[in-house]
Structures are given as C-alpha cells and as structure tokens.
Scaffold this motif. Sequence first.
Motif, PDB file in Angstrom:
ATOM      1  N   THR A 111      -8.450  46.898  -6.533  1.00 24.68           N
ATOM      2  CA  THR A 111      -7.435  46.924  -7.589  1.00 24.68           C
ATOM      3  C   THR A 111      -7.563  45.709  -8.511  1.00 24.68           C
ATOM      4  O   THR A 111      -7.271  45.811  -9.708  1.00 24.68           O
ATOM      5  N   ALA A 112      -7.993  44.588  -7.949  1.00 22.59           N
ATOM      6  CA  ALA A 112      -8.190  43.412  -8.793  1.00 22.59           C
ATOM      7  C   ALA A 112      -9.297  43.648  -9.806  1.00 22.59           C
ATOM      8  O   ALA A 112      -9.250  43.139 -10.936  1.00 22.59           O
ATOM      9  N   ALA A 113     -10.311  44.426  -9.425  1.00 24.34           N
ATOM     10  CA  ALA A 113     -11.408  44.722 -10.353  1.00 24.34           C
ATOM     11  C   ALA A 113     -10.895  45.508 -11.559  1.00 24.34           C
ATOM     12  O   ALA A 113     -11.268  45.234 -12.700  1.00 24.34           O
ATOM     13  N   THR A 114     -10.008  46.470 -11.321  1.00 20.14           N
ATOM     14  CA  THR A 114      -9.450  47.219 -12.454  1.00 20.14           C
ATOM     15  C   THR A 114      -8.471  46.350 -13.249  1.00 20.14           C
ATOM     16  O   THR A 114      -8.356  46.488 -14.473  1.00 20.14           O
ATOM     17  N   PHE A 115      -7.785  45.449 -12.557  1.00 21.81           N
ATOM     18  CA  PHE A 115      -6.857  44.551 -13.235  1.00 21.81           C
ATOM     19  C   PHE A 115      -7.585  43.634 -14.216  1.00 21.81           C
ATOM     20  O   PHE A 115      -7.008  43.216 -15.227  1.00 21.81           O
ATOM     21  N   MET A 116      -8.843  43.307 -13.930  1.00 21.76           N
ATOM     22  CA  MET A 116      -9.594  42.422 -14.814  1.00 21.76           C
ATOM     23  C   MET A 116      -9.737  43.003 -16.219  1.00 21.76           C
ATOM     24  O   MET A 116      -9.829  42.261 -17.192  1.00 21.76           O
ATOM     25  N   VAL A 117      -9.756  44.335 -16.316  1.00 20.29           N
ATOM     26  CA  VAL A 117      -9.825  44.969 -17.643  1.00 20.29           C
ATOM     27  C   VAL A 117      -8.591  44.594 -18.453  1.00 20.29           C
ATOM     28  O   VAL A 117      -8.681  44.165 -19.610  1.00 20.29           O
ATOM     29  N   HIS A 118      -7.446  44.719 -17.828  1.00 22.19           N
ATOM     30  CA  HIS A 118      -6.195  44.418 -18.533  1.00 22.19           C
ATOM     31  C   HIS A 118      -6.033  42.910 -18.750  1.00 22.19           C
ATOM     32  O   HIS A 118      -5.459  42.492 -19.757  1.00 22.19           O
ATOM     33  N   LEU A 119      -6.550  42.117 -17.832  1.00 22.87           N
ATOM     34  CA  LEU A 119      -6.496  40.674 -18.024  1.00 22.87           C
ATOM     35  C   LEU A 119      -7.337  40.254 -19.217  1.00 22.87           C
ATOM     36  O   LEU A 119      -6.937  39.375 -19.994  1.00 22.87           O
ATOM     37  N   GLY A 120      -8.500  40.877 -19.393  1.00 18.30           N
ATOM     38  CA  GLY A 120      -9.315  40.594 -20.566  1.00 18.30           C
ATOM     39  C   GLY A 120      -8.596  40.967 -21.851  1.00 18.30           C
ATOM     40  O   GLY A 120      -8.626  40.223 -22.840  1.00 18.30           O
ATOM     41  N   LEU A 121      -7.925  42.120 -21.844  1.00 18.09           N
ATOM     42  CA  LEU A 121      -7.145  42.520 -23.013  1.00 18.09           C
ATOM     43  C   LEU A 121      -5.959  41.580 -23.230  1.00 18.09           C
ATOM     44  O   LEU A 121      -5.565  41.302 -24.371  1.00 18.09           O
ATOM     45  N   SER A 122      -5.398  41.072 -22.141  1.00 20.08           N
ATOM     46  CA  SER A 122      -4.323  40.093 -22.255  1.00 20.08           C
ATOM     47  C   SER A 122      -4.816  38.814 -22.911  1.00 20.08           C
ATOM     48  O   SER A 122      -4.104  38.201 -23.721  1.00 20.08           O
ATOM     49  N   ASN A 123      -6.052  38.396 -22.581  1.00 19.12           N
ATOM     50  CA  ASN A 123      -6.633  37.228 -23.240  1.00 19.12           C
ATOM     51  C   ASN A 123      -6.788  37.465 -24.737  1.00 19.12           C
ATOM     52  O   ASN A 123      -6.501  36.575 -25.554  1.00 19.12           O
ATOM     53  N   VAL A 124      -7.250  38.658 -25.099  1.00 21.17           N
ATOM     54  CA  VAL A 124      -7.363  38.998 -26.520  1.00 21.17           C
ATOM     55  C   VAL A 124      -5.984  38.921 -27.182  1.00 21.17           C
ATOM     56  O   VAL A 124      -5.836  38.401 -28.299  1.00 21.17           O
ATOM     57  N   ALA A 125      -4.972  39.446 -26.485  1.00 21.63           N
ATOM     58  CA  ALA A 125      -3.618  39.408 -27.022  1.00 21.63           C
ATOM     59  C   ALA A 125      -3.168  37.971 -27.282  1.00 21.63           C
ATOM     60  O   ALA A 125      -2.548  37.675 -28.316  1.00 21.63           O
ATOM     61  N   THR A 126      -3.503  37.073 -26.345  1.00 22.71           N
ATOM     62  CA  THR A 126      -3.117  35.674 -26.521  1.00 22.71           C
ATOM     63  C   THR A 126      -3.803  35.056 -27.731  1.00 22.71           C
ATOM     64  O   THR A 126      -3.177  34.356 -28.534  1.00 22.71           O
ATOM     65  N   VAL A 127      -5.098  35.322 -27.878  1.00 19.81           N
ATOM     66  CA  VAL A 127      -5.844  34.772 -29.008  1.00 19.81           C
ATOM     67  C   VAL A 127      -5.312  35.319 -30.320  1.00 19.81           C
ATOM     68  O   VAL A 127      -5.043  34.571 -31.275  1.00 19.81           O
ATOM     69  N   ARG A 128      -5.131  36.631 -30.396  1.00 15.60           N
ATOM     70  CA  ARG A 128      -4.675  37.243 -31.640  1.00 15.60           C
ATOM     71  C   ARG A 128      -3.258  36.794 -31.995  1.00 15.60           C
ATOM     72  O   ARG A 128      -2.938  36.547 -33.170  1.00 15.60           O
ATOM     73  N   ALA A 129      -2.401  36.704 -30.977  1.00 16.88           N
ATOM     74  CA  ALA A 129      -1.036  36.251 -31.247  1.00 16.88           C
ATOM     75  C   ALA A 129      -1.028  34.790 -31.698  1.00 16.88           C
ATOM     76  O   ALA A 129      -0.254  34.414 -32.587  1.00 16.88           O
ATOM     77  N   GLY A 130      -1.894  33.972 -31.088  1.00 22.35           N
ATOM     78  CA  GLY A 130      -1.990  32.578 -31.509  1.00 22.35           C
ATOM     79  C   GLY A 130      -2.473  32.446 -32.943  1.00 22.35           C
ATOM     80  O   GLY A 130      -1.956  31.630 -33.712  1.00 22.35           O
ATOM     81  N   GLN A 131      -3.457  33.266 -33.310  1.00 22.53           N
ATOM     82  CA  GLN A 131      -3.947  33.253 -34.691  1.00 22.53           C
ATOM     83  C   GLN A 131      -2.858  33.704 -35.659  1.00 22.53           C
ATOM     84  O   GLN A 131      -2.669  33.107 -36.728  1.00 22.53           O
ATOM     85  N   ALA A 132      -2.156  34.770 -35.285  1.00 27.71           N
ATOM     86  CA  ALA A 132      -1.086  35.273 -36.150  1.00 27.71           C
ATOM     87  C   ALA A 132       0.027  34.240 -36.295  1.00 27.71           C
ATOM     88  O   ALA A 132       0.588  34.072 -37.384  1.00 27.71           O
TER      89      ALA A 132
END
Length: 452
Positions: free
Chosen positions: A281-302
């Motif tokens: 389950t942690a392996a599948t969670f890594m997909v969402h964690l990567g998207l969460s990182n993108v969310a952090t970067v994009r929100a920080g830029q915005a």
Amino acid sequence: MTIAQPYRAHARAILALGLPLIGGHLAQMAIGFTDAAMIGRYGVAELAALTLGSMAFAVLFLFGSGFAWAVMPLVAQYDAQGNHARIRRATRMGLWLSAGFFALVFPLMWMSAPILRAMGQEPQVALDAQIYLRIAGAGLLPALGVMVFKSFLAALEHTRVVLWITVFAAVANALANYALIFGNWGAPELGIRGAAIASLVSHGVSLLGVVAYARLRLPEYPLWQRFWRPDAEVLREVFALGWPIGLTTLAEVGLFAASAILIGWFGTAPLAAHGIALQITAATFMVHLGLSNVATVRAGQARGRGDHAFLAREARATFAISVTAVVVAVAMFLLIPGTLVGLFISPTDPDRDAILAIGVQLLAVAALFQLVDALQVVSLGFLRGLQDTKVPMVMAAVAYWCLGLPAAWGLGIWLGFGSLGVWGGLSIGLGAAAVLLLARFWWQALPAMRKG
C-alpha cells in the motif's frame, strides 16, 4: 481556446513535474521493498523484526522530515519572486534543523529494544529490531539531508535528477542486500544486519548524488557558502513552518506504527503479513505523495505570484489525476492480491499459507481506504504550499489519534476482529482526515475554488 484546453495543459505540466517525483518516491520505496522481500525469504522472524525496526526508523525519519518539507514551499515561493538569497538561506537552515533532530533521536534507536519490549513485543523480535536500528539508524542523518536537497531541487523543478539518483541508490541497496543478507559473492552472511548496512549505503549514495548535482549544476545557489554561520531569522521561519508538518506526518505514521504494535500482539505471522501489506500500500501511496509534492510546489509558486486562478486549476487537475491512480490501485488489490503478497514470502516457508491468507484480507481492506488516503495527502500538499500547517496538524491529530487509533483498538482487540479490525480502524482515521483536510483546503485556504 476551449475550457478543456487549459486543464489539459495543467495536467501535462503536473505530470511533467510529478512523474519524476513519483518515480523517485517509488525508487525510495524500493529500498524498503527490497529489504522486506529479501529478509522475508531469509526468515519470518527476521521479517517481523525488520517490520518493527523499519517502522521505528520511518516514524523518526518522517517526523524529522518536517523541516525538509518546509523548505519546498519556501523555495517555490522565493523562486517565483526571484529571491535567490532567501532560497539559499532557507535550504541551509533546513539542513541545520535536520542535523539537530538527528542528534536528539539517535539515542532512541540505539536503545530501542527496551522500548519495544515495553510495548508488548516479543523479546527476540525486539532485540533483532534493535540490531537493525543501531546500524540503519546512522543513516537517518544522510537521509534527512537528502530530503532537504530533494525539496530544494523539486521546488526549482529539477525533478529528473531526483529520480535517477534515487534509482541508483535503490540498485546499490538491492546489490548490497543480496550480498550481505545471504552471504553471496563471498560476502559474510549477516541476515538482518546485512539489510541494515545496505540501507545505510543507499542513504550515503543518495546524499553524495544530490550534493554533487547542486554544486555542479546550480552554482547560482552556493548552499555551502557561510554554511556554519547562524541565520536566526530564517531558522525561525523554517522551524515555524516545519514543526507542524513534522507532527502532522508523525500523527499519520504513528497511527500505522501503533497498528504494527497492536498486530504484534497477535503473533509473528500476522505481523509479517501486516508488514507486507504496508509495503504494497505504501508503494501506491507514493503516487499520491508525488502529486502532493507537485501541489506544494505549485501552491508555493502561486502564493509567491498571488495567482489564485492558477492555483484553482492546478487543484482540480491534480485531484483528477490522483483519483485515476486510485482506480488502478484498487483494481490490483482486488484482482491479484495473492500475487502481490506472495512476492515477499519464500515458497518453502512453513508460515507461507497463513501469511498469504492474512495479507490478502488486509489488501481488501486497503482497497477501501485508497481514495480517502489520496485525498488527504494531496490536500495536505496544497495546504503546505500555502504555508497553512498548524490547523491541518490539529485536524490530523484528531483524525488519526482520537478516531483512527481507538477504532483500530476497538475493532481489532475489543471486538476480536484481529488484523482486519486494526486495518478497519486505519480506514476510519484516514477517512476522517480526508474530510477535514479537503474541507479546510476547499472552504478556507482556496476561496477561488468556489468562484471557478
């Protein structure tokens, strides 16, 4: 231009930034996956000890990573504003705080056996877990340093190098595991000690890689310039943003660690099955964690540009991609659970059938909480990018510890549903977190979502 086109463009940009991050997380996950798979073939008792030891390491690592996570939204915001000096200062203080955290917690790993025995674990399993932690625990320092550099690089959208360095480290870990656990290629047979040494090697390789890349490819950010000079202003800024992130992460990973303690009361086979199911389950969670990182970067830029409309579109596109990944994961958990669990167990192991039966049931429960787990971590990513960390910390603590853990104990221990009951409690905690964090993001942190 149609309405759909901007969202396709956002999706492409999210995947371009996110796929290397997802790959990097999966490669990092492969280190733990390899440890568990190889130790599982070495012995069930050793796998149970590794489950406890690696969970203890993960609790401390993820707690300490709060300061590294804090670097990401700060660097993204300062990059949008063109403030190179502030980027350098924030990254440097992230390294300072990470090193200080390591100094505080390493003694806990060195003397972990009495702590684990006090939690009701079998004496030999606790001792073997301590053997693992005394070696692998030294890798916490380079591991935290790597996290700071990964946050720095991801915020500047240098994500491919993060992927390839992590892949190289995972390969080094696999080779070291093969040699040192089983005594192949003339190496000594070290069992769980070999797995610990292999993990230590992988963290060292990763740190060398990210430091070398930053020095050679990003000379405009001289991170080591006046490294030892205190920077009280930015230290306070990183600390103020990072400690709630660390506690939020600790609340979630602590829930899973507590679940390992509860399941450990049922015996070695259920604990081994729990460890295997967590790896999957942690392996599948890594997909969402990567998207969460993108969310952090994009929100920080915005945030740095004050562009709320951009953030609204990014949020919709990111959640859509995350939900698509959930559908794939659920299909795998329901259609081929035996195949997934069997990868971790030797065909000749006498407990194989018992572990398989329990593991398949746990994956069925895991299929139920995939959606809420994805929603809560992506919501957290956006909130962190907006530097909203304290209220989400309280929400996570309430969801995981006031609802999830009591439910796990009640269903698993009090009502007698065993491992399935404990995982049912995990589902309740994650579901509550998803509702609270998504509501926080939608109604308070991003009012533009309601307008668009």
